[in-house]
Design an enzyme around this catalytic site. Structure first.
Site: not given
Lengths: 407, 81
Positions: A163, A299, A329, A334, A392, A394
């Site tokens: 992401c 984020h 967001k 997202h 940020f 995974f």
């Protein structure tokens, strides 16, 4: 060689607008792009919430092959890139005579992969997937398509950083241009929004199940219950100052800092230290004072732990300096691989128009977000000339960009 | 399916798929040049034949197919096989 790096064009195709004007209107007026897709629930999704987008029809704009080789997110990426190039004043003639590159964020092409494998399994004849499936399926689908459609001859690869992909793409372009290795790089990120694209993400119970779509994405709010998957595409034209001035381009903003880090811990649960180091690295690279940063685009995806730890990281770095912080967001959901690039577009739109959008649905802070300056209502007549944007992902990948008005 | 039906269906499908004016598709016109086919497009012809005529072929089977007339013969032969 440390050259200045500027942005000369932006394009956006998202659930809150199919161009910059529409997006500005949505951000200004608090218009959410989130809806409910009953098909997902029928398919066994825990959450039917998603950003709602219309697929652009490119017949008559691109030829048959160009259209066929584009996966869903490629359609969005083409539209966003065309809008950005047009604003930058870059046409086919210029691209033929100059070396422009492409670094685009993408980290899946699920629908195309699924369709191809389903056909091979059923038909037992690989040729029945057709000629286009391979070009739609590869992770580098966007850069291979954009490079061939627009005739790009510079650097050409896809950035897959979960992401944070779109943000890293811009950061890498900044490094290359700053060092004199490229003059112009088309950057961005895109994300597919079809019903197959995020089933495995839904499996992790990471998505909101709020029955009211417009209330579901609520970054930093105490009662948030998960993110809303979304997508589209965003493109920014990143260019050396010399190149922009030589072309007589209008300079929209300057990229002044890129920070990055890796958490080195859990694959999906973010921590505080990684994001904190990313923010600090970007601030150090930009050489700006905390007081210079007039706005933070967080984020914050509306997940319980992610927002909590980002708020802590921002507070650790900024302390008593409290610029307005929002997460767009809240409007879009997202946008994943796209979000690092789209949020630069959303932030520049706010900077150009002297407002900070409301952090929609922020009603009650939690123990960390209470330390941040998060606007419940839009802030009007607010002039700022530098902002910071976090992304940020995974695996603990973190990216932070600092952008300012060109002076 | 009669030869006339094969021709009519082929012209409709090929002109739509490869976005050419159906009037340029004549019996003795060269297939690849007229439709602008490269090796990738031949794979899409394989898909078309499977979906629309129920014929299972490989792109390499088109070696002897030069004109549209050859193409209709090819379909006719496969349908009658």
């Amino acid at each position: 060689m440390d050259r200045r790096v500027v942005i000369t064009g932006m394009g956006i195709y998202s659930c809150i607008g199919e161009n910059k004007e529409q997006v500005k209107d949505s951000l200004y007026n608090g218009k959410s792009g989130i809806g409910f897709d009953p098909v997902r629930v029928e398919m066994g999704y825990r959450s039917g919430l998603t950003g709602i987008l219309r697929k652009p029809d490119l017949k008559g704009i691109l030829d048959r092959k160009q259209r066929n080789y584009l996966p869903e997110q490629g359609l969005y990426a083409y539209v966003a890139t065309k809008e950005a190039l047009d604003q930058a004043g870059i046409d086919a003639e210029w691209l033929k005579e100059n070396e422009a590159g492409v670094l685009y964020g993408n980290d899946s092409s699920a629908e195309a992969v699924m369709a191809g494998i389903d056909t091979i399994r059923e038909k037992k004849n690989t040729q029945l997937v057709g000629s286009s499936n391979i070009f739609q399926s590869m992770n580098s689908t966007l850069t291979m398509n954009l490079a061939t459609i627009f005739g790009l001859r510079g650097i050409n690869f896809t950035v897959s950083g979960a992401c944070a992909s779109g943000s890293h793409a811009i950061g890498l372009a900044w490094l290359l241009i700053r060092q004199g290795l490229q003059d112009c790089v088309i950057c961005g990120g895109a994300e597919e929004v079809n019903k197959y694209s995020v089933g495995n993400f839904d499996a992790l119970s990471a998505f909101s199940v709020n029955p009211d779509p417009s209330k579901a994405s609520r970054p930093f709010d105490r009662n948030r219950d998960g993110l809303v998957p979304s997508g589209g595409a965003a493109t920014v034209i990143v260019e050396s100052l010399e190149s922009a001035q030589k072309r007589g381009a209008t300079i929209l903003a300057e990229v002044v800092g890129y920070g990055f880090s890796s958490n080195g811990e859990h694959i999906s649960t973010p921590n505080v230290d990684g994001p904190r180091r990313s923010l600090q690295r970007a601030i150090d690279a930009a050489g700006v004072r905390l007081e210079d940063i007039g706005y933070i685009n967080a984020h914050a995806t509306s997940t319980p732990v992610g927002d909590l730890n980002e708020a802590k990281a921002i507070h650790e770095v900024f302390g008593d300096v409290k610029p307005p912080v929002n997460s767009t967001k809240a409007f879009t959901g997202h946008e994943m691989w796209m979000s690092g690039a789209s949020e630069i577009v959303y932030s520049i739109i706010q900077m150009q128009n002297n407002f900070v959008a409301a952090n929609l649905n922020f009603e009650e802070p939690d123990e960390a977000s209470c330390h941040l300056n998060i606007p419940k209502e839009r802030i009007d007549n607010y002039e700022f000339d530098t902002f910071l944007s976090n992304s940020f992902g995974f695996g603990g990948t973190n990216s932070t960009l600092i952008i300012r008005k060109f002076k | 399916m009669t030869r006339e039906e094969i021709i009519s269906k082929s012209v409709d499908l090929l002109s739509e798929e490869f976005e050419v004016d159906p009037s340029i598709i004549t019996d003795e016109a060269p297939l690849k040049e007229t439709l602008g086919l490269d090796s990738l497009d031949l794979v899409d012809v394989v898909v078309l034949l499977d979906q629309e005529f129920g014929i299972s072929v490989k792109a390499s089977d088109f070696v002897g197919v030069k004109t549209f007339s050859d193409f209709y013969n090819f379909i006719e032969t496969r349908l009658n096989a």
